[in-house]
Design a protein around this motif. Structure first.
Motif, short mmCIF file in Angstrom:
data_model
loop_
_atom_site.label_atom_id
_atom_site.label_comp_id
_atom_site.label_asym_id
_atom_site.label_seq_id
_atom_site.Cartn_x
_atom_site.Cartn_y
_atom_site.Cartn_z
N GLY A 35 0.82 -1.21 0.00
CA GLY A 35 0.00 0.00 0.00
C GLY A 35 0.85 1.26 0.00
N VAL A 36 1.90 1.25 0.82
CA VAL A 36 2.79 2.41 0.90
C VAL A 36 3.53 2.61 -0.42
N PHE A 37 4.12 1.53 -0.92
CA PHE A 37 4.88 1.64 -2.16
C PHE A 37 3.98 1.96 -3.34
N GLY A 38 2.80 1.34 -3.39
CA GLY A 38 1.89 1.58 -4.50
C GLY A 38 1.43 3.02 -4.58
N GLY A 46 7.18 -15.05 -0.26
CA GLY A 46 5.90 -14.55 0.23
C GLY A 46 5.83 -13.03 0.21
N ILE A 47 6.91 -12.36 0.61
CA ILE A 47 6.93 -10.89 0.58
C ILE A 47 6.77 -10.40 -0.85
N SER A 48 7.44 -11.04 -1.79
CA SER A 48 7.33 -10.63 -3.19
C SER A 48 5.90 -10.77 -3.68
N CYS A 49 5.28 -11.88 -3.36
CA CYS A 49 3.90 -12.09 -3.78
C CYS A 49 2.98 -11.05 -3.14
N GLY A 50 3.11 -10.84 -1.83
CA GLY A 50 2.27 -9.87 -1.15
C GLY A 50 2.48 -8.45 -1.65
N LEU A 51 3.70 -8.16 -2.08
CA LEU A 51 4.00 -6.82 -2.59
C LEU A 51 3.18 -6.50 -3.83
N ARG A 67 2.42 -0.08 -11.12
CA ARG A 67 3.14 -0.92 -12.07
C ARG A 67 4.41 -1.54 -11.47
N LEU A 68 5.23 -0.73 -10.84
CA LEU A 68 6.53 -1.21 -10.36
C LEU A 68 6.41 -2.28 -9.28
N PRO A 69 5.51 -2.18 -8.29
CA PRO A 69 5.39 -3.28 -7.33
C PRO A 69 5.01 -4.61 -7.98
N ILE A 70 4.18 -4.57 -9.02
CA ILE A 70 3.81 -5.81 -9.70
C ILE A 70 5.02 -6.42 -10.40
N ARG A 127 0.40 18.74 2.55
CA ARG A 127 0.95 18.16 3.76
C ARG A 127 2.14 17.28 3.42
N ARG A 128 3.07 17.29 4.32
CA ARG A 128 4.27 16.50 4.10
C ARG A 128 3.94 15.01 4.22
N ALA A 129 4.39 14.23 3.24
CA ALA A 129 4.14 12.79 3.25
C ALA A 129 5.14 12.12 4.17
N THR A 130 4.69 11.73 5.36
CA THR A 130 5.54 11.09 6.35
C THR A 130 5.09 9.66 6.55
N PRO A 131 6.00 8.78 7.04
CA PRO A 131 5.58 7.41 7.33
C PRO A 131 4.40 7.34 8.30
N ARG A 132 4.33 8.26 9.24
CA ARG A 132 3.22 8.28 10.19
C ARG A 132 1.90 8.51 9.46
N ARG A 133 1.92 9.42 8.50
CA ARG A 133 0.72 9.69 7.72
C ARG A 133 0.33 8.49 6.86
N TRP A 134 1.31 7.84 6.22
CA TRP A 134 1.02 6.68 5.37
C TRP A 134 0.36 5.57 6.17
N LEU A 135 0.82 5.34 7.39
CA LEU A 135 0.36 4.20 8.16
C LEU A 135 -0.90 4.51 8.97
N LEU A 136 -0.98 5.68 9.58
CA LEU A 136 -2.05 5.95 10.52
C LEU A 136 -3.32 6.48 9.87
N GLU A 137 -3.20 7.24 8.79
CA GLU A 137 -4.40 7.78 8.17
C GLU A 137 -5.33 6.70 7.64
N PRO A 138 -4.83 5.69 6.90
CA PRO A 138 -5.75 4.62 6.49
C PRO A 138 -6.36 3.88 7.66
N LEU A 139 -5.57 3.64 8.73
CA LEU A 139 -6.11 2.94 9.89
C LEU A 139 -7.18 3.77 10.60
N SER A 140 -6.99 5.08 10.65
CA SER A 140 -7.99 5.93 11.29
C SER A 140 -9.31 5.91 10.53
#
Length: 307
Positions: A79-82, A122-127, A88-91, A252-265
Motif C-alpha cells: 500500500g505504501v509503495f503503491g 511470500g513478501i514478493s507475492c504480497g507486494l 506498475r513497479l510493485p507488480i 501536507r508532508r508525506a511522512t511514514p506516520r501519515r502513510w500508516l495511521l491515516e488509512p487505519l484511522s
C-alpha cells in the motif's frame, strides 16, 4: 489562474467509463492479476523437503507458515509503495522477486536458508497483490469492475490447477517428488509475466492524475482507446484542478506516520468499525480453514493407502 478554474470537462473515471471494456482491460488483468503463490505446490514441496532433510514437525510447518507471514508483510508494504511509486513497479518487482528467490531456493543447502528464501517469496507475492487489484479496478469501467475482480481472483484457481498438474506429472503418488524441478517449473509463469509486464503493463492513469502527471494519464487513456477501438475523446479535467480552490492549500508532508495511521484511522472510525470487524473476522476464519486444509490434505494423501 489554474487553481481557480471551474471544472468543465469530464472526470477521469467518467472518461474510463466512456472508453468501455475491451482488450485493454483484459491485458491489464492478465499482466497484473497473476501475482499469487501456488499454495498447493508450496505445501506439497514442504513435506518433500522435510522428509528429505529429516526436519522436525515444527520445522516442516514453518516452511509453510513463513510464506504466509511473508505475504502479510508484503501486503502491508504494498500500500505504501503503491501510493508512492505507482501500481506498475510493485507488480513487476513481485514477479521478479518470485523468480529470483525461487531459483535461489533450488540451491539452498540449510534449513535457515530455505526459510529465509521462502519468506522472501511470500513478501514478493504480497507486494504485488494489492497493486494488482488496484490497477485492475482503476483501469476498468465501473460496471465491469466486479467481473474483472472476480476473474482476477479466479486466476488463483488456475494456479492451483497448474500446480496439481505439475505434481501429477512428477509423481501421482506424491512419494518421490523432485522438489527442485517443481520449484523451477512453478516459477515459469512468473518468469514470463515479468518480461511481459516489463514491456506491456502500463501505469494506472488514476495514480498519474493524482500525482499531477496529466500528460502521462492522457497517454495511457489513448492506449486504452486504441486497444478497445473506442474512438472517444480522452481529455479530462485533472483531479488537482477539480479539487482546487482560489486559495491554494499548502500540501501536507508525506511522512511514514501519515502513510500508516491515516488509512487505519479511516477503517477503524466509528462509521466503519463494525464492517471492518466483520470483514476481518470472516477473512480470518476463511483463511484458517482454507489454508489449513491445503496443508493437511496433501499430508493425508501421502500417508493414506489409496488401494
Amino acid at each position: 489562474s489554474f487553481w481557480s478554474v471551474t471544472p468543465r470537462g469530464p472526470s477521469l473515471p467518467e472518461v474510463i467509463d466512456r472508453l468501455g471494456f475491451g482488450p485493454a482491460q483484459v491485458r491489464v488483468a492478465l499482466l497484473g492479476g497473476l501475482v499469487w503463490v501456488p499454495e498447493l505446490l508450496v505445501n506439497v514441496v514442504s513435506h518433500t523437503i522435510a522428509r528429505e532433510w529429516n526436519l522436525a514437525s515444527w520445522e516442516r510447518a514453518s516452511l509453510v507458515s513463513v510464506v504466509s507471514i511473508g505475504v502479510l508483510t508484503g501486503v502491508g508494504l504494498s500500500g505504501v509503495f503503491g501510493d508512492q511509486i505507482g501500481r506498475r513497479l510493485p507488480i513487476i518487482c513481485a514477479y521478479g522477486g518470485i523468480v529470483l528467490f525461487s531459483l535461489l531456493t533450488m540451491v539452498a543447502q540449510t534449513f535457515r536458508q530455505i526459510v529465509c528464501l521462502r519468506a522472501l517469496i511470500g513478501i514478493s507475492c504480497g507486494l504485488g497483490q494489492p497493486s494488482s487489484l488496484s490497477i485492475c479496478t482503476e483501469m476498468t469501467p465501473a460496471r465491469w469492475r466486479v467481473v474483472v475482480q472476480s476473474a482476477v481472483q479466479g486466476f488463483f484457481v488456475f494456479g492451483e490447477m497448474y500446480s496439481a498438474t505439475l505434481l501429477w506429472y512428477d509423481d501421482p503418488d506424491l512419494e518421490h517428488l523432485h522438489w527442485r524441478r517443481l520449484v523451477l517449473l512453478g516459477s515459469l509463469p512468473a518468469m514470463m509475466l515479468f518480461v511481459f509486464a516489463l514491456l506491456f503493463l502500463e501505469q494506472s492513469p488514476l495514480w498519474l492524475d493524482g500525482k499531477g502527471d496529466y500528460e502521462g494519464a492522457v497517454q495511457v487513456l489513448r492506449s486504452i482507446s486504441y486497444h478497445n477501438d473506442a474512438g472517444s475523446d480522452v481529455d479530462f479535467t485533472p483531479t488537482l484542478r477539480r479539487r482546487s480552490s482560489p486559495r491554494r492549500a499548502s500540501p501536507r508532508r508525506a511522512t511514514p506516520r501519515r502513510w500508516l495511521l491515516e488509512p487505519l484511522s479511516i477503517v477503524f472510525s466509528a462509521e466503519l468499525l463494525y464492517p471492518t470487524f466483520v470483514a476481518t473476522y470472516s477473512s480470518f476464519v476463511t483463511t484458517m480453514v482454507y489454508y489449513g486444509g491445503l496443508y493437511v490434505f496433501p499430508r493425508i494423501l501421502m500417508l493414506a493407502d489409496m488401494g
